[in-house]
Design an enzyme around this catalytic site. Structure first.
Site, PDB file in Angstrom:
ATOM      1  N   CYS A 350       0.788  -1.244   0.000  1.00  0.00           N
ATOM      2  CA  CYS A 350       0.000   0.000   0.000  1.00  0.00           C
ATOM      3  C   CYS A 350       0.815   1.286   0.000  1.00  0.00           C
ATOM      4  O   CYS A 350       0.491   2.199  -0.766  1.00  0.00           O
ATOM      5  CB  CYS A 350      -1.068   0.009   1.091  1.00  0.00           C
ATOM      6  N   ARG A 379       7.088 -11.584   4.596  1.00  0.00           N
ATOM      7  CA  ARG A 379       6.754 -11.404   6.008  1.00  0.00           C
ATOM      8  C   ARG A 379       7.456 -12.477   6.808  1.00  0.00           C
ATOM      9  O   ARG A 379       7.413 -13.644   6.439  1.00  0.00           O
ATOM     10  CB  ARG A 379       5.238 -11.497   6.201  1.00  0.00           C
ATOM     11  N   GLN A 397       0.548 -10.854  -3.649  1.00  0.00           N
ATOM     12  CA  GLN A 397      -0.843 -10.454  -3.462  1.00  0.00           C
ATOM     13  C   GLN A 397      -1.402  -9.881  -4.757  1.00  0.00           C
ATOM     14  O   GLN A 397      -0.696  -9.187  -5.483  1.00  0.00           O
ATOM     15  CB  GLN A 397      -0.926  -9.367  -2.385  1.00  0.00           C
ATOM     16  N   ASP A 399      -3.049  -7.260  -5.350  1.00  0.00           N
ATOM     17  CA  ASP A 399      -3.319  -6.128  -4.469  1.00  0.00           C
ATOM     18  C   ASP A 399      -3.750  -4.910  -5.276  1.00  0.00           C
ATOM     19  O   ASP A 399      -3.166  -4.617  -6.310  1.00  0.00           O
ATOM     20  CB  ASP A 399      -2.016  -5.802  -3.733  1.00  0.00           C
ATOM     21  N   HIS A 401      -5.250  -0.687  -4.673  1.00  0.00           N
ATOM     22  CA  HIS A 401      -5.659   0.395  -3.785  1.00  0.00           C
ATOM     23  C   HIS A 401      -6.446   1.391  -4.599  1.00  0.00           C
ATOM     24  O   HIS A 401      -5.998   1.832  -5.650  1.00  0.00           O
ATOM     25  CB  HIS A 401      -4.430   1.016  -3.115  1.00  0.00           C
ATOM     26  N   LYS A 482     -12.811  -3.828   7.923  1.00  0.00           N
ATOM     27  CA  LYS A 482     -12.795  -4.548   6.653  1.00  0.00           C
ATOM     28  C   LYS A 482     -14.000  -5.457   6.502  1.00  0.00           C
ATOM     29  O   LYS A 482     -14.620  -5.881   7.487  1.00  0.00           O
ATOM     30  CB  LYS A 482     -11.510  -5.362   6.518  1.00  0.00           C
ATOM     31  N   HIS A 528      -8.301  -0.633   0.406  1.00  0.00           N
ATOM     32  CA  HIS A 528      -7.339  -1.724   0.159  1.00  0.00           C
ATOM     33  C   HIS A 528      -8.159  -2.945  -0.202  1.00  0.00           C
ATOM     34  O   HIS A 528      -9.138  -3.237   0.471  1.00  0.00           O
ATOM     35  CB  HIS A 528      -6.559  -2.100   1.411  1.00  0.00           C
TER      36      HIS A 528
END
Length: 662
Positions: A350, A379, A397, A399, A401, A482, A528
Site C-alpha cells: 500500500c 513477512r 498479493q 493487491d 488500492h 474490513k 485496500h
RNA sequence: GCCGGUGUGGCGCAGUUGGCAGCGCAGGCGAUUUGUAAUCGUCAGGUCGGGGGUUCGAAUCCCUCCACCGGCACCA
C-alpha cells in the site's frame, strides 16, 4: 396453580402438572422423544432436562441430531474426559473444556509437569468408556461464591475463573458464575466440574467419540501465561455420524494441497530456500499464469491501472505508514546500506501505491483511481505459523488500492463487492458469506468519527449485497475496518479469501491530496483490497477445492495424446500439433509402454482429456476421447470437432465477456 | 516463538537386544508393439536431517541444532 401451560415450537400448547420438568414434557410429547431428549430450551435458554418448568414457558426439546444437541453431548463428553484424566493422573488440574466445531477439548496440567503421549490417548479413551458404561448422572448444583471457591480449592484454574468473575473480569455470558451463584455438575462423589451446563442426563448417553490429538495451549489464550496440555476429541450423536466425520477428515487429507502439489508436480518448498518459501514448477506455473492472466483481464475490464513497485525500500516508507510501529517483529530485519540507511523487504504494497498517487497533483476528475499490482511481499512469519502455501514468508498479493472521494466510497465499495464475488465465481467458488471486522481496541489509529463512518459504510454495503454477514468484533486492521469474503469449498470448509478495507489513515499519514471541483485540496479515501489474498494461498485453496482436478481452462495439461502402437506416433504428433495450434495445452506420450499403463499415468496426473489414436483414427482423422471422470471413452470423434468442443469449454470458463453473468 | 510428534534413495515404507542399509513405486537402459487404469528384464540411486558424544562398532543410545507435521499464540 395445579397445571402449567407450555408453548411448543410448533405453536401448540401442552398442559402438565405443576412441578413438571423438561424431561416430563419430552415424555408427554412422545415415548421416543423422551428417550432421545438430551436437553431443552426454555424461553430461548438452553438448559438441563431436569429444569423445572413454569407456567407460560416456551419450551423445545433438544435431541442429539441437532446443533444444540451435539453441543451438549460434546460438552458432556469433555467432562467425561476430565474425569478420566483425573482418575488416571490423580492431582491433575483441569482448566476449560468446551464444545467446539465437530468436537470438544479440555486443557489440563498434569502433576509433576507430566505430558500426554499418544499412548495416553488410548488409556484416556478406555477410561472414558468405563465412565460412560457406569452411566453416571450429571447433577447440577448451585453454590454460593464462597462455597464454590471452597469446593474447587484444589483446582487453581477453577478458582481463578470463579474469582475472576467476581472481580468483574471476563463477566461474559458464557460464564459458569453469575452474580453470586456458582454452578457445578457432579458425576460422582469425587468428581465435579465448574460449569454453566447444560449437560446430558447421564454419561450413558455418550459414546460416539474419538480422541484426536494432544496439543499445547496457553491458559486463557495468553502466550505470556502457562502452556497447558490440550486434548482434542470429536463426538457425534451416532456411530454413523462419527464415521462420516472421520471419512470427511480422510477426504480432506486426500485433498491436502501440499501432497497434491508434490504428486502433481505443481510446486515445492526446497529446504535450501527456508521455511515458507515456495517455487512453482512448470505445471503449477501454468495454473498460476492462467489465474493471473484471467485476473488481469478482469481488472482491465473494471478500469484498474497496472503499476509496479520494488521489493525493498528505505525504512522511512514504513515509518510513515506506521507499519514499523505495529509489525516490525513480523518483518524481515533491515539491511544496513549507505552509511546506516536501513532498507526493508516490503511486507505490503500500500505505501508504494500511495507514492504513485502522490507522484503528481491529482484532480477529482481522476477519481476513483484504481491501482493494481501483483505485488510480492515478504513477512517473517513465526516458525510455528508457516503452513504449505497458505501461510508463507514470501507471497504475491493481487493487491489494489482505490483512491476516491468520501462521496464515492459507498458506490465504489458496492461495485467492488460485486466484482469480487463475480471473479471468485469464475474460479468455481460460489458459496459465500461476509465477515465485517470492526475496530481493534487498543491497537487502532484514527479518530472515532472516521472509524464510525468507515464501519457504518462497510456495514451498509455488506447489507446491500444480500449475503449472510457475520460480525467479527475487533478484527479490523489498525488503520480501518474490513469486509472479508468467506468461501465454502467443495467439502464445506470455509476459507477467508477477499478482503476489502476502508482506510482514512494512510492518506493522512502520507498527506495524499487531490484538488476538488471547488479547487480545494481534499484528502482521498483509500480502499485496500485483495481478491485472492495471496496468489499462492488461492492456488492452495483451489487445489483442495478441486482435489487436483482443475477445470480444463486452468489445467496445466488439458489433453494428452496416446498412440496405440508406436507406428501411430506420427499421427499422435500431428494431433498434438493441431491442438496446440488451437491454443490448447496438449502433450504426447509416446513412451514404449502398453496403452493401459500410459492411460493410467495420465489418469493419475488428472489430465482432463486423454486421446487415444489407433489405425481407425489415422484412417478417419478421428480420436478416441477419454474424459476425466467418465469411464466410457468415446470412439471416432473428429479431430476438428474435438478441438472446437474443447476450445468452447475453455472459452466459456476463461473469458470475461462470457463468464460474467453468463 | 511455545507444547507434542516425526525425520532411512524422488515418493511410500521395512530395518530384531547396537553387528555388511533393504523392499515397492518412480527414474536410466534393453526387449516387447500393445484400442482405454500397472509388459518383462536389467542398471543406477543413500554421509540413515546436520553436528557433537558414548562404544571395538551407532540408522538404532545420549546431547544439540535444523526441517516438517498437529495444535497454541500471531496474522498489516
Amino acid at each position: 396453580m395445579s397445571t402449567l401451560t407450555l408453548h411448543l415450537p410448533d405453536g401448540s400448547t401442552r398442559e402438565l402438572p405443576a412441578g413438571s420438568r423438561a424431561i416430563d414434557l419430552a415424555r408427554a410429547i412422545g415415548r421416543r422423544l423422551g428417550q432421545d431428549a438430551l436437553a431443552a430450551t426454555v424461553n430461548d435458554v438452553l438448559c438441563d432436562l431436569a429444569t423445572e418448568l413454569h407456567d407460560g414457558d416456551r419450551v423445545s426439546i433438544v435431541t442429539p441430531a441437532s446443533e444444540e444437541g451435539r453441543d451438549v453431548l460434546r460438552h458432556s463428553t469433555a467432562h467425561v474426559m476430565a474425569q478420566a484424566v483425573t482418575r488416571l493422573w490423580p492431582g491433575a488440574h483441569f482448566a476449560i473444556g468446551p464444545a467446539i466445531d465437530d468436537g470438544f477439548y479440555y486443557d489440563f496440567r498434569l502433576p509433576g509437569g507430566a505430558r500426554f503421549s499418544d499412548e495416553d490417548l488410548t488409556r484416556i479413551d478406555e477410561e472414558m468408556r468405563r465412565i460412560i458404561a457406569e452411566d453416571q448422572p450429571f447433577v447440577r448444583e448451585e453454590h454460593s461464591y464462597e462455597d464454590g471457591l471452597a469446593l474447587f480449592a484444589d483446582q487453581p484454574f477453577k478458582v481463578e475463573i470463579i474469582s475472576g468473575v467476581r472481580e468483574g473480569r471476563g463477566g461474559e455470558d458464557e460464564s459458569e458464575v453469575s452474580g453470586s451463584v456458582v454452578s457445578s455438575y457432579r458425576n460422582t462423589e469425587s468428581f465435579r466440574d465448574l460449569c454453566r451446563g447444560p449437560h446430558v442426563p447421564s454419561t450413558g448417553r455418550l459414546g460416539h467419540f474419538a480422541l484426536m490429538r494432544v496439543a499445547g495451549a496457553y491458559w486463557r489464550g495468553d502466550e505470556k501465561r502457562e502452556q497447558l496440555q490440550r486434548v482434542y476429541g470429536t463426538a457425534w450423536e451416532s456411530a454413523a455420524a462419527l464415521a462420516q466425520h472421520l471419512e470427511f477428515l480422510e477426504e480432506a487429507a486426500r485433498r491436502d494441497h501440499r501432497i497434491l502439489g508434490r504428486d502433481l508436480d505443481l510446486f515445492s518448498f526446497p529446504s535450501e530456500l527456508g521455511p515458507g518459501l515456495s517455487v512453482f514448477h512448470p505445471r503449477g506455473g501454468t495454473i498460476r499464469r492462467v489465474i493471473e492472466e484471467y485476473s488481469r483481464s478482469r481488472h482491465v475490464a473494471a478500469d484498474y491501472e497496472f503499476v509496479y513497485s520494488p521489493h525493498i525500500t528505505k525504512s522511512v516508507l514504513f515509518e510513515t505508514s506506521g507499519h514499523l510501529d505495529w509489525f516490525s517483529d513480523d518483518m524481515y530485519p533491515p539491511m544496513e546500506l549507505d552509511e546506516g540507511q536501513a532498507y526493508y523487504l516490503k511486507p505490503m504494497n500500500c505505501p508504494f501505491h500511495v507514492l504513485i498517487f502522490k507522484a503528481r497533483q491529482r484532480s477529482f476528475r481522476e477519481l476513483p483511481l484504481r491501482l493494481f499490482e501483483f505485488g510480492s511481499v515478504y513477512r517473517y512469519e513465526k516458525s510455528g505459523a508457516v503452513h504449505g502455501l497458505t501461510r508463507v514468508r514470501g507471497m504475491t498479493q493481487d493487491d489494489a488500492h482505490i483512491f476516491c472521494t468520501r462521496g464515492q466510497m459507498r458506490d465504489e465499495l458496492a461495485g467492488l463487492l460485486t466484482f469480487v464475488l463475480d471473479l471468485l465465481r469464475d474460479f468455481g467458488l460460489n458459496d459465500f458469506y461476509l465477515e465485517l471486522s470492526t475496530r481493534p481496541e487498543g491497537k487502532a489509529v484514527g479518530s472515532d468519527e472516521d472509524w464510525k463512518v468507515a464501519e457504518a459504510t462497510l456495514a451498509e454495503v455488506a447489507a446491500a449485497a444480500g449475503i449472510e454477514t457475520v460480525l467479527d468484533e475487533g478484527g479490523g486492521a489498525f488503520y480501518g475496518p474490513k469486509i472479508s469474503v468467506q468461501a465454502r469449498d467443495a467439502i464445506g470448509r470455509t476459507h477467508q479469501l477477499s478482503t476489502i478495507q476502508l482506510d482514512f489513515q494512510l492518506p493522512a499519514r502520507f498527506e495524499a491530496e487531490y484538488v476538488s471541483s471547488e479547487n480545494q485540496r481534499e484528502r482521498p479515501v483509500m480502499i485496500h483490497r485483495a481478491l485472492f489474498g495471496s496468489v499462492e494461498r488461492f492456488i492452495a485453496i483451489l487445489v483442495e477445492h478441486y482435489a487436483g482436478n482443475f477445470p480444463t481452462w486452468m489445467a496445466p495439461e488439458q489433453v494428452r495424446v496416446l498412440g496405440v502402437r508406436d507406428d501411430h506416433d506420427e499421427y499422435v504428433h500431428e494431433v498434438r500439433r493441431r491442438l496446440r495450434a488451437a491454443g490448447l495445452r496438449a502433450v504426447a506420450d509416446d513412451a514404449h509402454e502398453p496403452l493401459g499403463a500410459r492411460i493410467r499415468r495420465a489418469k493419475i496426473e488428472k489430465v482432463p482429456y486423454i486421446l487415444v489414436v489407433g489405425d481407425d483414427d489415422v484412417r478417419a482423422n478421428t480420436v478416441g476421447v477419454n474424459s476425466r471422470g467418465s469411464d466410457t471413452p468415446e470412439r471416432g470423434v473428429d479431430v476438428d470437432e474435438f478441438i472446437a468442443r474443447l476450445s468452447d469449454e475453455v472459452a466459456r470458463h476463461g473469458s470475461p465477456e462470457l463468464s460474467r453473468g453468463a
